[in-house]
Design a protein around this motif. Structure first.
Motif, mmCIF file in Angstrom:
data_model
loop_
_atom_site.group_PDB
_atom_site.id
_atom_site.type_symbol
_atom_site.label_atom_id
_atom_site.label_comp_id
_atom_site.label_asym_id
_atom_site.label_seq_id
_atom_site.Cartn_x
_atom_site.Cartn_y
_atom_site.Cartn_z
ATOM 1 N N TYR B 136 -34.627 12.553 -94.794
ATOM 2 C CA TYR B 136 -35.713 11.585 -94.690
ATOM 3 C C TYR B 136 -35.682 10.633 -95.890
ATOM 4 N N GLU B 137 -36.323 9.502 -95.724
ATOM 5 C CA GLU B 137 -36.303 8.448 -96.739
ATOM 6 C C GLU B 137 -36.789 8.952 -98.103
ATOM 7 N N GLU B 138 -37.775 9.897 -98.062
ATOM 8 C CA GLU B 138 -38.404 10.339 -99.315
ATOM 9 C C GLU B 138 -37.487 11.256 -100.110
ATOM 10 N N PHE B 139 -36.422 11.741 -99.508
ATOM 11 C CA PHE B 139 -35.541 12.701 -100.171
ATOM 12 C C PHE B 139 -34.861 12.049 -101.371
ATOM 13 N N VAL B 140 -34.828 12.785 -102.492
ATOM 14 C CA VAL B 140 -34.204 12.280 -103.706
ATOM 15 C C VAL B 140 -32.903 13.043 -103.945
ATOM 16 N N GLY B 141 -31.815 12.330 -104.165
ATOM 17 C CA GLY B 141 -30.542 12.979 -104.440
ATOM 18 C C GLY B 141 -29.704 13.136 -103.188
ATOM 19 N N HIS B 142 -28.572 13.800 -103.360
ATOM 20 C CA HIS B 142 -27.632 13.966 -102.252
ATOM 21 C C HIS B 142 -27.270 15.442 -102.148
ATOM 22 N N PRO B 143 -27.728 16.118 -101.071
ATOM 23 C CA PRO B 143 -27.751 17.581 -101.052
ATOM 24 C C PRO B 143 -26.394 18.270 -101.044
ATOM 25 N N LEU B 144 -25.337 17.635 -100.576
ATOM 26 C CA LEU B 144 -24.053 18.343 -100.556
ATOM 27 C C LEU B 144 -23.240 18.145 -101.826
ATOM 28 N N ARG B 145 -23.798 17.429 -102.796
ATOM 29 C CA ARG B 145 -23.136 17.378 -104.102
ATOM 30 C C ARG B 145 -23.238 18.740 -104.762
ATOM 31 N N LYS B 146 -22.165 19.123 -105.466
ATOM 32 C CA LYS B 146 -22.131 20.472 -106.028
ATOM 33 C C LYS B 146 -23.191 20.669 -107.108
ATOM 34 N N ASP B 147 -23.677 19.576 -107.704
ATOM 35 C CA ASP B 147 -24.695 19.745 -108.742
ATOM 36 C C ASP B 147 -26.114 19.660 -108.181
ATOM 37 N N TYR B 148 -26.249 19.629 -106.838
ATOM 38 C CA TYR B 148 -27.598 19.709 -106.251
ATOM 39 C C TYR B 148 -27.948 21.179 -106.079
ATOM 40 N N PRO B 149 -29.074 21.647 -106.647
ATOM 41 C CA PRO B 149 -29.425 23.075 -106.519
ATOM 42 C C PRO B 149 -29.600 23.438 -105.049
ATOM 43 N N LYS B 150 -28.909 24.493 -104.600
ATOM 44 C CA LYS B 150 -28.776 24.674 -103.152
ATOM 45 C C LYS B 150 -30.071 25.040 -102.456
ATOM 46 N N GLU B 151 -31.043 25.581 -103.179
ATOM 47 C CA GLU B 151 -32.305 25.913 -102.515
ATOM 48 C C GLU B 151 -33.440 25.000 -102.956
ATOM 49 N N GLN B 152 -33.123 23.858 -103.549
ATOM 50 C CA GLN B 152 -34.196 22.951 -103.974
ATOM 51 C C GLN B 152 -34.700 22.145 -102.784
ATOM 52 N N ARG B 153 -35.882 22.537 -102.309
ATOM 53 C CA ARG B 153 -36.462 21.842 -101.163
ATOM 54 C C ARG B 153 -37.338 20.698 -101.640
ATOM 55 N N GLN B 154 -37.457 19.682 -100.778
ATOM 56 C CA GLN B 154 -38.347 18.566 -101.076
ATOM 57 C C GLN B 154 -39.288 18.405 -99.882
ATOM 58 N N PRO B 155 -40.314 19.260 -99.798
ATOM 59 C CA PRO B 155 -41.143 19.313 -98.595
ATOM 60 C C PRO B 155 -41.914 18.024 -98.353
ATOM 61 N N LEU B 156 -42.004 17.644 -97.078
ATOM 62 C CA LEU B 156 -42.865 16.525 -96.694
ATOM 63 C C LEU B 156 -44.290 17.010 -96.505
ATOM 64 N N ILE B 157 -44.429 18.295 -96.126
ATOM 65 C CA ILE B 157 -45.763 18.805 -95.798
ATOM 66 C C ILE B 157 -45.814 20.299 -96.077
ATOM 67 N N ARG B 158 -46.914 20.759 -96.661
ATOM 68 C CA ARG B 158 -47.205 22.182 -96.828
ATOM 69 C C ARG B 158 -48.702 22.366 -96.660
ATOM 70 N N ARG B 159 -49.116 23.455 -95.988
ATOM 71 C CA ARG B 159 -50.534 23.741 -95.814
ATOM 72 C C ARG B 159 -50.780 25.216 -96.101
ATOM 73 N N ASP B 160 -51.973 25.499 -96.612
ATOM 74 C CA ASP B 160 -52.359 26.883 -96.888
ATOM 75 C C ASP B 160 -53.487 27.265 -95.938
ATOM 76 N N TYR B 161 -53.270 28.296 -95.134
ATOM 77 C CA TYR B 161 -54.263 28.674 -94.134
ATOM 78 C C TYR B 161 -54.905 30.021 -94.452
ATOM 79 N N SER B 162 -54.831 30.451 -95.694
ATOM 80 C CA SER B 162 -55.421 31.746 -96.003
ATOM 81 C C SER B 162 -56.943 31.651 -95.903
ATOM 82 N N LEU B 163 -57.529 32.647 -95.255
ATOM 83 C CA LEU B 163 -58.989 32.695 -95.082
ATOM 84 C C LEU B 163 -59.530 33.737 -96.037
#
Lengths: 175, 164
Positions: B136-163
């Motif tokens: 997506y446009e908001e993504f920073v960096g290039h994920p298949l470069r070897k210096d991109y941390p492999k589990e670094q996510r850049q979430p567009l959306i997160r919600r907490d539904y704990s009651l």
């Protein structure tokens, strides 16, 4: 007397709801094959009153998240869930929808519960139709026991409403 | 089995070929960045490689030149295959490497070069529409470069539904 009457009415409503689930299959990956097998005549999800996939979220009350959810799809999934009429339930179908599965990387949401509230998780890669039906029966039990997320949230809202003194009718528990 | 085609290329552009090999029908030429366009046009128009099968890239992190852009060519008339590799340095002080586009020679290169740009940050100069294609446009960096941390996510959306 009136109170017990209301409780029994809720039970009757839950009984009706759990046997007429209209599903919305949000199918993104190979789990879709098992969903189709479950829906087709051999395993026949119709036996449990959930035979009618509605491809419009506005006519569905059970969201099947079938397959991997990528970060790019997550806002779409959230919007689909928001569009569904209440009361609504969510089943995470397979490990990818439940936890991200083996996709521990930059583009996969680690479980669709990061985006929407999930009532039942069905493990498996992909789960067999028997497992899916087991999960569906578990959801029906939760609906009857009033322990799905939507029902728990409603109870929470009623509690808060009873405590409130400023006369607000509904208090949002989750923004 | 296109050793003959590879020989033709080496004979035509001896200065442009860094190295080449031909093992078990697997024919590869490593071409300098500057002569890529001429070589590709020669291969398409004169040798007859009318199909560009794929454009991709590889990141040899820690090696110079760091990137390699890889093209697979095929001739629909003869069935011959040829692989062209272009070593690309990571630009000094700049975020990305650059190589000439071949999307004017093979239209299919348009999206494939966008993918290589998205995943590796390789700029294809002269490309008509070099945007991200998978992320997506908001993504920073290039994920298949070897210096991109492999589990670094850049979430567009997160919600907490704990009651609670």
């Amino acid at each position: 007397m009136a109170e017990s009457y209301t409780t029994r009415l809720d039970d009757a409503l839950s009984w009706a709801r759990k046997y007429s689930l209209f599903t919305y299959p949000f199918v993104t990956a190979c789990c879709g094959m098992e969903y189709m097998a479950t829906a087709a005549s051999k395993y026949d999800i119709a036996r449990f009153g959930a035979e009618f996939p509605r491809f419009s979220p506005r006519q569905a009350d059970l969201l099947f998240v079938v397959g991997t959810i990528t970060e790019r799809q997550a806002p779409v999934l959230h919007r689909i869930w928001m569009q569904m009429a209440e009361p609504k339930y969510v089943i995470a179908f397979g490990v990818c929808a439940s936890t991200g599965g083996f996709y521990q990387n930059y583009n996969t949401v680690p479980g669709c519960d990061q985006v929407i509230p999930v009532d039942v998780y069905i493990p498996g890669c992909p789960p067999r139709p028997e497992q899916v039906l087991d999960g569906l029966i578990l959801l029906q039990k939760k609906i009857q026991d009033a322990t799905t997320w939507v029902q728990r949230r409603d109870r929470k809202e009623l509690e808060l409403q009873a405590q409130s003194t400023d006369g607000r009718k509904r208090l949002p528990v989750v923004a | 089995m296109s050793k003959a085609d590879l020989d033709k290329l080496v004979a035509q552009y001896p200065a442009a070929i860094v190295s080449s090999h031909s093992n078990f029908g697997d024919d590869t030429a490593v071409v300098t960045k500057e002569s890529l366009k001429d070589v590709m046009r020669f291969l398409r128009d004169t040798v007859g490689f009318d199909l560009l099968v794929s454009v991709t890239a590889a990141d040899y992190f820690g090696r110079e030149p760091r990137f390699e852009v890889v093209y697979h060519l095929r001739s629909m008339a003869t069935g011959n295959r040829l692989r062209i590799k272009v070593p690309v340095h990571e630009e000094e002080g700049g975020p990305s490497a650059e190589v000439a586009t071949v999307s004017d020679l093979w239209p299919t290169a348009n999206w494939q070069e966008r993918e290589a740009y998205d995943m590796f940050g390789i700029k294809f100069s002269g490309h008509p529409d070099l945007r991200r294609i998978l992320m997506y446009e908001e993504f920073v960096g290039h994920p298949l470069r070897k210096d991109y941390p492999k589990e670094q996510r850049q979430p567009l959306i997160r919600r907490d539904y704990s009651l609670s």
